[in-house]
Design a protein around this motif. Structure first.
Motif, PDB file in Angstrom:
ATOM      1  N   THR A  42      35.622   5.009 -19.676  1.00  0.00           N
ATOM      2  CA  THR A  42      35.999   6.273 -19.271  1.00  0.00           C
ATOM      3  C   THR A  42      36.297   7.060 -20.834  1.00  0.00           C
ATOM      4  O   THR A  42      36.008   8.265 -20.874  1.00  0.00           O
ATOM      5  CB  THR A  42      37.285   6.700 -18.725  1.00  0.00           C
ATOM      6  N   LYS A  43      36.069   6.205 -21.691  1.00  0.00           N
ATOM      7  CA  LYS A  43      36.655   6.780 -23.095  1.00  0.00           C
ATOM      8  C   LYS A  43      35.418   6.776 -24.132  1.00  0.00           C
ATOM      9  O   LYS A  43      35.340   7.316 -25.033  1.00  0.00           O
ATOM     10  CB  LYS A  43      37.587   6.152 -23.867  1.00  0.00           C
ATOM     11  N   VAL A  44      34.192   6.136 -23.731  1.00  0.00           N
ATOM     12  CA  VAL A  44      32.949   6.076 -24.386  1.00  0.00           C
ATOM     13  C   VAL A  44      31.763   6.598 -23.673  1.00  0.00           C
ATOM     14  O   VAL A  44      31.945   6.623 -22.508  1.00  0.00           O
ATOM     15  CB  VAL A  44      32.773   4.604 -24.964  1.00  0.00           C
ATOM     16  N   LEU A  61      24.612  13.928 -16.404  1.00  0.00           N
ATOM     17  CA  LEU A  61      25.693  14.588 -15.573  1.00  0.00           C
ATOM     18  C   LEU A  61      26.979  14.759 -16.090  1.00  0.00           C
ATOM     19  O   LEU A  61      27.767  15.866 -16.285  1.00  0.00           O
ATOM     20  CB  LEU A  61      25.635  14.168 -14.122  1.00  0.00           C
ATOM     21  N   GLY A  62      27.442  13.524 -16.499  1.00  0.00           N
ATOM     22  CA  GLY A  62      28.697  13.281 -16.998  1.00  0.00           C
ATOM     23  C   GLY A  62      29.009  13.971 -18.251  1.00  0.00           C
ATOM     24  O   GLY A  62      30.012  14.664 -18.454  1.00  0.00           O
ATOM     25  N   ILE A  63      27.974  13.989 -19.194  1.00  0.00           N
ATOM     26  CA  ILE A  63      27.958  14.714 -20.528  1.00  0.00           C
ATOM     27  C   ILE A  63      27.951  16.217 -20.121  1.00  0.00           C
ATOM     28  O   ILE A  63      28.921  16.902 -20.730  1.00  0.00           O
ATOM     29  CB  ILE A  63      26.732  14.347 -21.407  1.00  0.00           C
ATOM     30  N   VAL A  64      27.392  16.825 -19.482  1.00  0.00           N
ATOM     31  CA  VAL A  64      27.030  18.187 -19.233  1.00  0.00           C
ATOM     32  C   VAL A  64      28.598  18.624 -18.296  1.00  0.00           C
ATOM     33  O   VAL A  64      29.017  19.634 -18.689  1.00  0.00           O
ATOM     34  CB  VAL A  64      25.968  18.540 -18.019  1.00  0.00           C
ATOM     35  N   VAL A  65      29.100  17.952 -17.453  1.00  0.00           N
ATOM     36  CA  VAL A  65      30.213  18.232 -16.767  1.00  0.00           C
ATOM     37  C   VAL A  65      31.314  18.400 -17.944  1.00  0.00           C
ATOM     38  O   VAL A  65      32.342  19.228 -17.812  1.00  0.00           O
ATOM     39  CB  VAL A  65      30.575  17.504 -15.558  1.00  0.00           C
ATOM     40  N   ALA A  66      31.438  17.262 -18.836  1.00  0.00           N
ATOM     41  CA  ALA A  66      32.352  17.180 -19.670  1.00  0.00           C
ATOM     42  C   ALA A  66      32.401  18.175 -20.784  1.00  0.00           C
ATOM     43  O   ALA A  66      33.393  18.738 -21.039  1.00  0.00           O
ATOM     44  CB  ALA A  66      32.210  15.713 -20.434  1.00  0.00           C
ATOM     45  N   LYS A  69      33.020  21.649 -18.109  1.00  0.00           N
ATOM     46  CA  LYS A  69      34.737  21.645 -17.145  1.00  0.00           C
ATOM     47  C   LYS A  69      35.082  20.319 -17.944  1.00  0.00           C
ATOM     48  O   LYS A  69      35.211  19.430 -17.113  1.00  0.00           O
ATOM     49  CB  LYS A  69      34.253  21.712 -15.993  1.00  0.00           C
ATOM     50  N   PRO A  70      35.501  20.272 -18.921  1.00  0.00           N
ATOM     51  CA  PRO A  70      36.308  19.146 -19.339  1.00  0.00           C
ATOM     52  C   PRO A  70      37.516  18.605 -18.640  1.00  0.00           C
ATOM     53  O   PRO A  70      37.575  17.278 -18.627  1.00  0.00           O
ATOM     54  CB  PRO A  70      36.609  19.330 -20.954  1.00  0.00           C
ATOM     55  N   GLN A  71      38.036  19.634 -18.089  1.00  0.00           N
ATOM     56  CA  GLN A  71      39.126  19.236 -17.185  1.00  0.00           C
ATOM     57  C   GLN A  71      39.046  18.252 -16.122  1.00  0.00           C
ATOM     58  O   GLN A  71      39.619  17.294 -15.542  1.00  0.00           O
ATOM     59  CB  GLN A  71      40.273  20.543 -16.692  1.00  0.00           C
ATOM     60  N   LEU A  72      37.813  18.764 -15.440  1.00  0.00           N
ATOM     61  CA  LEU A  72      37.301  18.120 -14.289  1.00  0.00           C
ATOM     62  C   LEU A  72      36.747  16.788 -14.708  1.00  0.00           C
ATOM     63  O   LEU A  72      37.152  15.746 -13.943  1.00  0.00           O
ATOM     64  CB  LEU A  72      36.198  18.914 -13.617  1.00  0.00           C
ATOM     65  N   GLU A  73      36.319  16.578 -15.793  1.00  0.00           N
ATOM     66  CA  GLU A  73      35.868  15.003 -16.074  1.00  0.00           C
ATOM     67  C   GLU A  73      36.941  14.095 -16.507  1.00  0.00           C
ATOM     68  O   GLU A  73      36.927  13.154 -16.423  1.00  0.00           O
ATOM     69  CB  GLU A  73      34.761  15.280 -17.273  1.00  0.00           C
ATOM     70  N   ASP A  74      38.025  14.960 -16.997  1.00  0.00           N
ATOM     71  CA  ASP A  74      38.974  14.269 -17.419  1.00  0.00           C
ATOM     72  C   ASP A  74      39.769  13.806 -16.123  1.00  0.00           C
ATOM     73  O   ASP A  74      40.311  12.481 -16.193  1.00  0.00           O
ATOM     74  CB  ASP A  74      40.179  15.049 -18.320  1.00  0.00           C
ATOM     75  N   GLU A  75      39.959  14.565 -15.195  1.00  0.00           N
ATOM     76  CA  GLU A  75      40.587  14.266 -13.789  1.00  0.00           C
ATOM     77  C   GLU A  75      39.658  13.266 -13.384  1.00  0.00           C
ATOM     78  O   GLU A  75      40.320  12.142 -12.735  1.00  0.00           O
ATOM     79  CB  GLU A  75      40.789  15.320 -13.128  1.00  0.00           C
ATOM     80  N   ARG A  76      38.490  13.104 -13.465  1.00  0.00           N
ATOM     81  CA  ARG A  76      37.619  11.972 -12.636  1.00  0.00           C
ATOM     82  C   ARG A  76      37.873  10.827 -13.568  1.00  0.00           C
ATOM     83  O   ARG A  76      38.055   9.612 -12.952  1.00  0.00           O
ATOM     84  CB  ARG A  76      36.179  12.457 -12.885  1.00  0.00           C
ATOM     85  N   ASN A  77      37.933  10.607 -14.874  1.00  0.00           N
ATOM     86  CA  ASN A  77      38.162   9.701 -15.599  1.00  0.00           C
ATOM     87  C   ASN A  77      39.552   8.988 -15.408  1.00  0.00           C
ATOM     88  O   ASN A  77      40.023   7.939 -15.029  1.00  0.00           O
ATOM     89  CB  ASN A  77      38.189   9.919 -17.201  1.00  0.00           C
ATOM     90  N   ARG A  78      40.748  10.214 -15.196  1.00  0.00           N
ATOM     91  CA  ARG A  78      41.888   9.780 -14.960  1.00  0.00           C
ATOM     92  C   ARG A  78      41.970   8.962 -13.492  1.00  0.00           C
ATOM     93  O   ARG A  78      42.619   7.801 -13.194  1.00  0.00           O
ATOM     94  CB  ARG A  78      42.770  10.851 -14.805  1.00  0.00           C
ATOM     95  N   LEU A  79      40.985   9.258 -12.392  1.00  0.00           N
ATOM     96  CA  LEU A  79      41.113   8.628 -11.355  1.00  0.00           C
ATOM     97  C   LEU A  79      40.544   7.239 -11.284  1.00  0.00           C
ATOM     98  O   LEU A  79      40.934   6.533 -10.649  1.00  0.00           O
ATOM     99  CB  LEU A  79      40.544   9.502 -10.104  1.00  0.00           C
ATOM    100  N   VAL A  80      39.551   7.320 -12.352  1.00  0.00           N
ATOM    101  CA  VAL A  80      38.973   5.807 -12.326  1.00  0.00           C
ATOM    102  C   VAL A  80      40.021   4.792 -12.824  1.00  0.00           C
ATOM    103  O   VAL A  80      40.207   3.605 -12.359  1.00  0.00           O
ATOM    104  CB  VAL A  80      37.565   5.856 -13.269  1.00  0.00           C
ATOM    105  N   LYS A 137      39.922  12.114  -2.038  1.00  0.00           N
ATOM    106  CA  LYS A 137      39.774  13.585  -1.435  1.00  0.00           C
ATOM    107  C   LYS A 137      39.451  14.170  -2.891  1.00  0.00           C
ATOM    108  O   LYS A 137      38.437  14.978  -2.745  1.00  0.00           O
ATOM    109  CB  LYS A 137      40.983  14.243  -0.921  1.00  0.00           C
ATOM    110  N   THR A 138      40.372  13.945  -3.607  1.00  0.00           N
ATOM    111  CA  THR A 138      40.217  14.717  -5.084  1.00  0.00           C
ATOM    112  C   THR A 138      38.594  14.246  -5.589  1.00  0.00           C
ATOM    113  O   THR A 138      38.000  15.022  -6.291  1.00  0.00           O
ATOM    114  CB  THR A 138      41.218  14.210  -6.132  1.00  0.00           C
ATOM    115  N   GLU A 139      38.275  13.139  -5.597  1.00  0.00           N
ATOM    116  CA  GLU A 139      36.903  12.519  -6.016  1.00  0.00           C
ATOM    117  C   GLU A 139      35.860  13.309  -5.343  1.00  0.00           C
ATOM    118  O   GLU A 139      34.958  13.758  -5.931  1.00  0.00           O
ATOM    119  CB  GLU A 139      36.727  10.921  -5.838  1.00  0.00           C
ATOM    120  N   GLN A 140      36.115  13.573  -3.948  1.00  0.00           N
ATOM    121  CA  GLN A 140      34.946  14.221  -3.222  1.00  0.00           C
ATOM    122  C   GLN A 140      34.860  15.884  -3.859  1.00  0.00           C
ATOM    123  O   GLN A 140      33.810  16.208  -3.797  1.00  0.00           O
ATOM    124  CB  GLN A 140      35.496  14.101  -1.495  1.00  0.00           C
ATOM    125  N   GLU A 141      35.995  16.321  -4.017  1.00  0.00           N
ATOM    126  CA  GLU A 141      35.971  17.650  -4.648  1.00  0.00           C
ATOM    127  C   GLU A 141      35.208  17.780  -5.997  1.00  0.00           C
ATOM    128  O   GLU A 141      34.546  18.658  -6.034  1.00  0.00           O
ATOM    129  CB  GLU A 141      37.328  18.150  -4.361  1.00  0.00           C
TER     130      GLU A 141
END
Length: 169
Positions: A42-44, A61-66, A69-80, A137-141
């Protein structure tokens, strides 16, 4: 990363080294399909030059979202990372239960320690399951939001393969 005056530094072992936001570190490997821990992944940004269009779509897609919407990608990485940690805890619980069962003498219901371990394991397992439901649920959103950026990633992927194809002509 620490800030000293106007400069940034990073602790590397026993040394403090100057840090620049523009610094990039590239590593190559001959491994065909390297596997990294989720905490590291998640860090590389991994770039596979033997990539398929679908794989590149996902990476872009990960790069564009990062970027968008960096907070969204950060939340996704935190969930992983959280999911990997929960899986590790469940494995530890399973190992502890198996150890208690193998060490138990006679009737398991008479072993107070075994009953306590099983009870605590059940509570922890239930808490982890609840966390996993919330994470799902968060991952789905997050995925719904990421889907809105798929056309950008797809176009960038097509552009990459077109440019790569030009080298072959």
């Amino acid at each position: 990363i620490k800030k000293k005056g106007t400069s940034l530094s990073i602790q590397f072992g026993d040394n403090e080294i100057g840090y620049s936001e523009n610094f990039r570190f590239y590593i190559t490997t001959k491994m065909r399909n390297p596997h990294y821990l989720p905490e590291f992944s998640t860090k590389v940004t991994l770039l596979n030059f033997m990539i398929t269009p679908e794989g590149l779509d996902d990476q872009l897609l990960g790069i564009v979202v990062a970027k968008e919407k960096p907070q969204l990608e950060d939340e996704r990485n935190r969930l992983v990372v959280q999911s990997a940690e929960n899986q590790r805890k469940l494995k530890e619980i399973e190992d502890r239960i198996l150890q208690v069962l193998s060490e138990s003498q006679g009737n398991i219901l008479d072993d107070e320690n075994a009953i306590q371990v099983l009870s605590a394991s059940k509570e922890i397992s239930n808490k982890i399951q609840e966390k996993q439901k919330v994470a799902a649920k968060t991952e789905q959103e997050i995925e719904q939001t990421r889907d809105s950026y798929k056309p950008v990633a797809s176009h960038a992927s097509v552009l990459f393969f077109c440019i790569a194809g030009l080298a072959n002509t």
